[in-house]
Enzyme design. Structure first.
Site, short mmCIF file in Angstrom:
data_model
loop_
_atom_site.label_atom_id
_atom_site.label_comp_id
_atom_site.label_asym_id
_atom_site.label_seq_id
_atom_site.Cartn_x
_atom_site.Cartn_y
_atom_site.Cartn_z
N HIS A 406 0.85 -1.22 0.00
CA HIS A 406 0.00 -0.05 -0.19
C HIS A 406 0.78 1.20 0.03
CE1 HIS A 406 -3.39 2.62 1.41
NE2 HIS A 406 -3.89 1.95 0.58
N LYS A 408 3.31 4.23 -1.43
CA LYS A 408 3.20 5.27 -2.46
C LYS A 408 4.16 6.43 -2.30
CE LYS A 408 -1.62 4.70 -0.99
NZ LYS A 408 -1.97 3.61 -1.50
N ASP A 413 16.62 10.04 -8.78
CA ASP A 413 18.10 10.17 -8.88
C ASP A 413 18.77 10.14 -7.59
OD1 ASP A 413 18.19 10.64 -11.44
OD2 ASP A 413 18.09 12.75 -11.41
N HIS A 621 -8.70 11.21 0.39
CA HIS A 621 -7.84 10.12 0.45
C HIS A 621 -6.77 10.35 1.42
CE1 HIS A 621 -5.45 6.62 -1.47
NE2 HIS A 621 -6.41 5.95 -0.58
#
Length: 697
Positions: A406, A408, A413, A621
């Site tokens: 879950h 994110k 770089d 969310h």
């Protein structure tokens, strides 16, 4: 005529023992007449092999005899270390001779013996030649300051026959003597010989003095070579040094990388390849002192909210444009194109633009690595990216821990990072309210987040399993106890990353649940929380169980310490009815007589009347928390499953409010507080009593 007796004839040629008072005149002329080669020796025949017609005085022969006996009874030869024997006292007693003492010798620990050049033979009046040879040995000593030099005292042997005996030959090689060594075929010099079969060994003692030891006859040391300090063997030293280097490297490797729990899986990871070993001695890039953090939001069009922050879409596009070497993405799923719905929605254009930018990275020489949950409802996007050169790892967390991926976040770089609530979904850019943080030019934080990604990357290999302990190379660089100290927007800050579940936390990593609890406990004035789901239970367990860990922390903060607690939860058609019951039990504490400062509201995103409605859209969310002291931005909903089985990360920032920040007086904590208060007082925030209305939308 009487025949002469032979013994009587022989006695005429043999000198008679007479008193020196009777014939003084006959002896002296003989001594003074003749050259050095014809001089008569005054030693007994047993010492010098004199001619048969040599005549000695009675007292002088007795003295010579006593001198010979005196020398044979002595246990040691003349001591060369004290110099030549004194010539003025030929009758010196044995006890008066100088000896070498460990406590009295001022000599250097190393000496070298050498034979002096033979002086021309001459005899002075009043001195006997045999006496001079006994008192002046043809040896001398010199101090050697080179520590590599070794003292070598040579064993000499007296010839069996004393007549015409050649000088004794040393057994060990020498650097100065022209005498040839019979055993080694090298030049050697005569030792300081004493009596036949006897040798002198001198060695260094613990007090750095010299000790002389007489070796018994017939017992040479080490096959004829006298004992000397042991030489340092180069081959042994080289092997020992190599052993120390190997052991030192092994200890460093275990300390730095730990003992791998799943070695077969680690060998496939780039960190363990041979090409990575030059990094052991390369300088580690220091974290930039001027890290810059920006809040990014996704606000659906039907939300009439103003935000000074850039959109998440713009932040992603900027990160991909800045990428030069690598992009690492950990995501729940990939549906950036609307192909999963088989519809053409205008709001999906931003998602498609991000997908095209990702697909073009390998062609630009930028390595794209993806770790995504498996199984997915649609693998169209990930398969397409893999065909264009992306390294896609499907992580089956259901098999490994019983949860899902879950997480994110992005690492670009290893300098820039993104952490937030937005999935790799086109709806997260236009149809869902999201919030995240983008941190630029912060290599130390990016390197730490890269280590969390490396764990997902390892677990994406075929047949991978969760090890008992993660290797030291994945050890956390930041934690609750040891945060990174840097500057964010020109203000001093302390930052660390948290992770869940605990099984995926490497050494030193603070778990996500611990980060949340410690942030609540640290608050002194207020705690503001905005999450989609809040349930003090295990939502996906069968049967479900009560889990009041976070709930108890909030009750304690409000009722015991008087901290103002506000919760802003999402309300949409997929909200569970049990969540509202738990929220009611929490908000009831604000009633009298308790009066705990706890407030609960629901945030609803209007659908806008789309027909057909877009599934899994129109929801807040967000997953963050802000206090008067800290800012927390995470990726997990607040229930037991997300902290025990499911992967997630959290960013915790402690930053003093300062007018020197850029913009002035506006730290990350202050920005997050402003976002929460904006939503709290907006028209989209509903009281908890209206949860049935928003759940039907």
């Amino acid at each position: 005529m009487r025949r002469k007796d032979p013994a009587r004839r022989e006695s005429r040629d043999t000198p008679l023992r007479r008193s020196s008072r009777l014939q003084p005149e006959k002896v002296e002329p003989e001594v003074r007449s003749g050259d050095a080669d014809k001089q008569v020796s005054r030693e007994p025949p047993s010492l010098k092999g004199s001619r048969s017609n040599d005549i000695l005085q009675p007292r002088e022969s007795i003295k010579a005899h006593r001198k010979q006996v005196h020398l044979s009874e002595d246990d040691s030869p003349p001591d060369p270390l004290r110099g030549p024997l004194p010539q003025s006292e030929p009758e010196a007693r044995k006890d008066d001779r100088p000896t070498v003492s460990e406590s009295e010798s001022p000599l250097s620990p190393f000496v070298r013996l050498r034979r002096l050049a033979a002086p021309p033979e001459e005899e002075t009046p009043g001195r006997r030649k045999g006496e001079e040879e006994l008192q002046k040995p043809n040896l001398d000593w010199e101090v050697v300051k080179d520590e590599r030099a070794r003292l070598r005292v040579l064993e000499t042997r007296r010839p069996q026959s004393m007549k015409g005996a050649p000088p004794a030959e040393e057994v060990t090689p020498s650097l100065q003597s022209p005498v040839e060594n019979k055993a080694l075929g090298r030049p050697a010099r005569a030792g300081i010989g004493s009596r036949a079969g006897w040798g002198l060994r001198m060695e260094k003692t613990a007090s750095s003095m010299l000790r002389a030891e007489v070796l018994p006859a017939g017992k040479p040391s080490r096959k004829g070579i006298l004992v000397s300090p042991q030489r340092f063997r180069p081959l042994t030293a080289l092997c020992f040094l190599l052993f120390l280097l190997v052991m030192g490297f092994a200890c460093w490797f275990v300390w730095k990388h730990g003992i791998p729990g799943a070695w077969t899986g680690l060998m496939g990871y780039g960190q363990w390849k041979l090409s990575s070993f030059p990094s052991l001695w390369s300088e580690t890039e220091e974290c930039s002192n001027q890290c810059r953090v920006v809040l990014a939001e996704s606000l659906p069009a039907n939300l009439h909210l103003k935000s000074p922050n850039p959109s998440i879409y713009q932040a992603w596009v900027d990160l991909l444009a800045e990428a030069h070497s690598s992009v690492e993405i950990a995501a729940f799923y990939f549906t950036l194109r609307d192909s999963d719905l088989h519809v053409q929605d205008p709001s999906s254009q931003q998602g498609k633009a991000v997908f095209e930018a990702l697909r073009g990275l390998p062609a630009r020489g930028v390595k794209l690595s993806i770790a995504v949950n498996s199984p997915q409802l649609s693998e169209n996007d990930t398969d397409d990216l893999a065909r264009h050169g992306a390294d896609v790892r499907y992580v089956n967390m259901k098999r490994l821990t019983g949860g899902v991926v879950h997480t994110k976040f992005w690492v670009v770089d290893q300098k820039h990072v993104y952490i937030g609530s937005a999935n790799m979904d086109w709806r997260s850019l236009t149809q869902v309210k999201e919030l995240g943080a983008v941190i630029y030019n912060c290599s130390c934080l990016a390197a730490d987040l890269h280590r969390i990604f490396a764990i997902y990357h390892l677990l994406g290999e075929e047949g991978a399993s969760v090890p008992a302990s993660w290797p030291g190379g994945l050890t956390a660089e930041s934690s609750l106890r040891h945060p990174l100290k840097l500057q964010l927007n020109g203000t001093d800050a302390e930052v660390y990353l948290s992770s869940s579940p605990p099984a995926l936390c490497s050494k030193g990593r603070t778990s996500d649940l611990t980060a949340i609890l410690s942030t609540i406990k640290d608050a002194e004035d207020f705690v503001y929380i905005a999450v989609m789901d809040y349930e003090p239970q295990c939502s996906f367990c069968k049967p479900k169980r009560f889990w009041p860990v976070i709930d108890d922390a909030l009750r304690t903060a409000a009722c015991e310490r008087g901290v103002n607690v506000r919760l802003l939860l999402s309300c949409w058609r997929h909200s569970r009815p049990s969540m509202f019951v738990f929220l009611e039990s929490l908000s009831v504490l604000s009633r009298e007589p308790l009066g705990c400062p706890i407030e609960v509201k629901l945030f609803a995103v209007p659908s806008g009347g789309e027909q057909p409605p877009i599934p899994y859209a129109h929801v807040s969310h967000n997953k963050y928390m802000v206090t008067d002291r800290l800012a927390y931005i995470g990726t997990s909903n607040w229930s037991e499953d997300y902290f025990v089985n499911t992967t997630g990360v959290g960013l915790v920032v402690s930053q003093r409010d300062s007018a020197s920040a850029h913009p002035p007086g506006f730290t990350l904590r202050q920005q997050l507080e402003e976002v929460f208060l904006r939503d709290w007082i907006s028209a989209h925030a509903k009281p908890l009593s209206r949860h049935r209305e928003c759940a039907k939308v």
